[in-house]
Design a protein around this motif. Structure first.
Motif, mmCIF file in Angstrom:
data_model
loop_
_atom_site.group_PDB
_atom_site.id
_atom_site.type_symbol
_atom_site.label_atom_id
_atom_site.label_comp_id
_atom_site.label_asym_id
_atom_site.label_seq_id
_atom_site.Cartn_x
_atom_site.Cartn_y
_atom_site.Cartn_z
ATOM 1 N N PRO A 1 12.513 4.948 32.897
ATOM 2 C CA PRO A 1 11.726 4.354 33.991
ATOM 3 C C PRO A 1 10.282 4.085 33.592
ATOM 4 C CG PRO A 1 11.858 6.711 34.297
ATOM 5 C CD PRO A 1 12.686 6.401 33.070
ATOM 6 N N SER A 2 9.589 3.332 34.422
ATOM 7 C CA SER A 2 8.166 3.059 34.207
ATOM 8 C C SER A 2 7.490 2.822 35.553
ATOM 9 C CB SER A 2 7.973 1.838 33.304
ATOM 10 O OG SER A 2 6.593 1.539 33.156
ATOM 11 N N TRP A 3 6.431 3.582 35.810
ATOM 12 C CA TRP A 3 5.626 3.364 37.005
ATOM 13 C C TRP A 3 4.466 2.426 36.675
ATOM 14 C CZ3 TRP A 3 6.540 4.510 41.927
ATOM 15 C CH2 TRP A 3 7.389 5.570 42.262
ATOM 16 N N VAL A 4 4.188 1.480 37.571
ATOM 17 C CA VAL A 4 3.043 0.589 37.400
ATOM 18 C C VAL A 4 2.276 0.491 38.716
ATOM 19 C CG1 VAL A 4 4.099 -0.788 35.575
ATOM 20 C CG2 VAL A 4 4.406 -1.468 37.954
ATOM 21 N N VAL A 5 0.976 0.250 38.594
ATOM 22 C CA VAL A 5 0.113 0.065 39.760
ATOM 23 C C VAL A 5 -0.695 -1.200 39.556
ATOM 24 C CG1 VAL A 5 -1.806 0.981 41.106
ATOM 25 C CG2 VAL A 5 -0.047 2.533 40.263
ATOM 26 N N ALA A 6 -0.626 -2.113 40.512
ATOM 27 C CA ALA A 6 -1.440 -3.328 40.491
ATOM 28 C C ALA A 6 -2.644 -3.124 41.407
ATOM 29 C CB ALA A 6 -0.621 -4.526 40.950
ATOM 30 N N GLU B 1 -0.136 0.863 33.688
ATOM 31 C CA GLU B 1 1.244 1.223 33.336
ATOM 32 C C GLU B 1 1.292 2.655 32.832
ATOM 33 O OE1 GLU B 1 4.688 -0.002 30.071
ATOM 34 O OE2 GLU B 1 3.074 -1.419 30.519
ATOM 35 N N ALA B 2 2.070 3.500 33.497
ATOM 36 C CA ALA B 2 2.223 4.877 33.051
ATOM 37 C C ALA B 2 3.063 4.926 31.781
ATOM 38 C CB ALA B 2 2.880 5.706 34.143
ATOM 39 N N ASN B 3 2.842 5.961 30.967
ATOM 40 C CA ASN B 3 3.627 6.063 29.744
ATOM 41 C C ASN B 3 5.041 6.564 30.064
ATOM 42 O OD1 ASN B 3 3.704 9.002 29.643
ATOM 43 N ND2 ASN B 3 1.565 8.943 28.930
ATOM 44 N N PRO B 4 6.002 6.370 29.157
ATOM 45 C CA PRO B 4 7.402 6.727 29.440
ATOM 46 C C PRO B 4 7.611 8.199 29.778
ATOM 47 C CG PRO B 4 7.284 5.270 27.535
ATOM 48 C CD PRO B 4 5.876 5.654 27.864
ATOM 49 N N GLN B 5 6.897 9.090 29.098
ATOM 50 C CA GLN B 5 7.077 10.518 29.338
ATOM 51 C C GLN B 5 6.626 10.897 30.744
ATOM 52 O OE1 GLN B 5 5.320 9.237 26.698
ATOM 53 N NE2 GLN B 5 6.943 9.443 25.145
ATOM 54 N N PRO C 1 5.516 7.018 45.773
ATOM 55 C CA PRO C 1 4.623 5.984 45.256
ATOM 56 C C PRO C 1 3.147 6.238 45.557
ATOM 57 C CG PRO C 1 6.563 4.995 46.236
ATOM 58 C CD PRO C 1 6.635 6.452 46.549
ATOM 59 N N LYS C 2 2.846 6.756 46.743
ATOM 60 C CA LYS C 2 1.451 7.016 47.099
ATOM 61 C C LYS C 2 0.825 8.031 46.153
ATOM 62 C CE LYS C 2 -1.495 8.222 51.051
ATOM 63 N NZ LYS C 2 -1.503 8.594 52.493
ATOM 64 N N GLN C 3 1.579 9.073 45.814
ATOM 65 C CA GLN C 3 1.089 10.088 44.893
ATOM 66 C C GLN C 3 0.903 9.511 43.495
ATOM 67 O OE1 GLN C 3 3.760 13.408 44.402
ATOM 68 N NE2 GLN C 3 2.676 14.189 42.598
ATOM 69 N N VAL C 4 1.870 8.729 43.035
ATOM 70 C CA VAL C 4 1.795 8.115 41.711
ATOM 71 C C VAL C 4 0.580 7.193 41.626
ATOM 72 C CG1 VAL C 4 2.918 6.481 40.150
ATOM 73 C CG2 VAL C 4 4.258 8.284 41.249
ATOM 74 N N GLY C 5 0.396 6.357 42.650
ATOM 75 C CA GLY C 5 -0.733 5.445 42.657
ATOM 76 C C GLY C 5 -2.057 6.182 42.560
ATOM 77 N N ALA C 6 -2.187 7.258 43.317
ATOM 78 C CA ALA C 6 -3.430 8.031 43.299
ATOM 79 C C ALA C 6 -3.699 8.624 41.921
ATOM 80 C CB ALA C 6 -3.358 9.132 44.356
ATOM 81 N N GLU C 7 -2.647 9.127 41.260
ATOM 82 C CA GLU C 7 -2.810 9.729 39.939
ATOM 83 C C GLU C 7 -3.231 8.693 38.896
ATOM 84 O OE1 GLU C 7 -2.597 12.825 38.880
ATOM 85 O OE2 GLU C 7 -1.921 13.825 40.700
ATOM 86 N N ALA D 1 -6.904 8.375 36.845
ATOM 87 C CA ALA D 1 -6.986 8.310 35.383
ATOM 88 C C ALA D 1 -7.757 7.075 34.935
ATOM 89 C CB ALA D 1 -5.581 8.306 34.790
ATOM 90 N N PHE D 2 -7.528 5.956 35.594
ATOM 91 C CA PHE D 2 -8.203 4.709 35.229
ATOM 92 C C PHE D 2 -9.699 4.784 35.522
ATOM 93 C CE2 PHE D 2 -9.070 0.083 36.307
ATOM 94 C CZ PHE D 2 -9.113 -0.332 34.985
#
Length: 340
Positions: free
Chosen positions: A182-187, A232-236, A246-252, A256-257
């Motif tokens: 999988p891969s998480w991405v945030v626009a 784009e989050a890394n694969p690991q 998704p809300k938690q992933v976006g915030a993380e 980082a950015f």
């Protein structure tokens, strides 16, 4: 109810790069092609998406060809442009420039153009394939008979392909054995331009694989924003947070950015998306699968390949097989039987 089989008819399931590349090859020699796609548009992992009034490349941002064959093909395409993004690692160290290729004004322009005059059935989920004496019946996920085609090619991710290949157990097993990553991405749409004038960040990072300024790519517009970015989050990290909200992933990823940019970011719009089948690892070395008896084939990056170039190569290998072995443009059952 009997639905007549159309002469010279082939169905392609999936409108990503593999499916649309194969479609163009078949159209060029006179086949009638129907493309079934579960999404509303084309692209697959090259998908573009709206972000308020802007458009961002939500999937693979560009192509980095390895083979001369793929590079030459890209350079000959009218919608493809070459791009050399300014490049730094996540600590800010300047890196060697890379040369990439992308479609303009968005990545899906390529797959949309490859469809040509094929019949495009968008927002259509195929549930089962039934090979028979009259051809291959294509059934929706609700059990509706969509049509009967003389051949069907599956180009979807492995997990989605497996149930479609039930009529050919050895093909289904190959799909089952492929590992999906999988891969998480945030626009992001930003109200102000960032102070660091960089097109691409990449390198070693505990969360991120890369951060790309989408609005700096050729043909792109930031719309109502000062800039648009794709994180784009890394694969690991993506695998470890596969089931996260998704809300938690976006915030993380945004946190980082912001740390990398060393400035607060005024975010006007964001979209978080999980690519469940972003990449694949397969133990099978086949470049494509083809069963002449059942008239069902497979081309995809989850066979001998792992990326967009692999999807394109797989589609071309299967096209070469079909177009070389069939003596005439018209596909008939005898031709398939003679090919066994």
């Amino acid at each position: 109810m009997t639905i007549p089989m159309r002469d010279q008819s082939i169905a392609v399931i999936g409108a990503g790069l593999a499916g649309t590349t194969l479609t163009e090859r078949l159209l060029e020699v006179g086949y009638q092609v129907t493309v079934y796609e579960k999404s509303r548009g084309t692209g697959g992992r090259q998908a573009s998406s709206g972000l308020s009034e802007a458009t961002v490349d939500l999937g693979a941002p560009w192509f980095e060809p390895v083979s001369d064959k793929f590079r030459s093909w890209l350079e000959d395409r009218p919608e493809i442009q070459r791009f050399t993004p300014s490049h730094r690692d996540f600590t800010g160290l300047e890196l060697d420039p890379i040369s990439v290729y992308l479609a303009a004004p968005k990545q899906t322009t390529l797959t949309r153009n490859l469809l040509g005059n094929a019949v495009f059935c968008s927002a259509t989920r195929v549930g089962k394939l039934h090979p028979g004496s009259e051809g291959v019946a294509v059934e929706s996920d609700t059990g509706q008979l969509l049509n009967i085609h003389q051949a069907v090619i599956v180009t979807t991710p492995a997990a989605q392909a497996e149930p479609l290949l039930a009529a050919i157990p050895r093909f289904a097993e190959v799909a089952r054995s492929a590992e999906s990553i999988p891969s998480w991405v945030v626009a992001l749409g930003l109200r102000q331009k960032t102070k660091k004038s960089v097109d691409l960040f990449s390198g070693r990072h505990p969360l991120l694989a890369r951060a790309i300024c989408n609005s700096s790519k050729p043909g792109r517009s930031a719309g109502p924003f000062a800039e648009t970015w794709l994180l784009e989050a890394n694969p690991q990290w993506s695998a470890a947070h596969k089931a996260s909200a998704p809300k938690q992933v976006g915030a993380e990823l945004i946190k980082a950015f912001q740390s990398i940019m060393e400035e607060p970011l005024e975010i006007a719009a964001l979209r978080t998306h999980r690519w469940l089948y972003a990449r694949h690892r397969s133990a099978d070395s086949a470049e494509y699968l083809w069963c002449p008896k059942n008239r069902i084939g497979v081309c995809s990056d989850w066979l001998a390949y792992t990326d967009s170039e692999g999807a394109w190569l797989s589609a071309n290998h299967l096209a070469d097989k079909l177009l070389t072995n069939l003596k005439t443009v018209s596909i008939n059952l005898r031709a398939y039987q003679d090919d066994e």
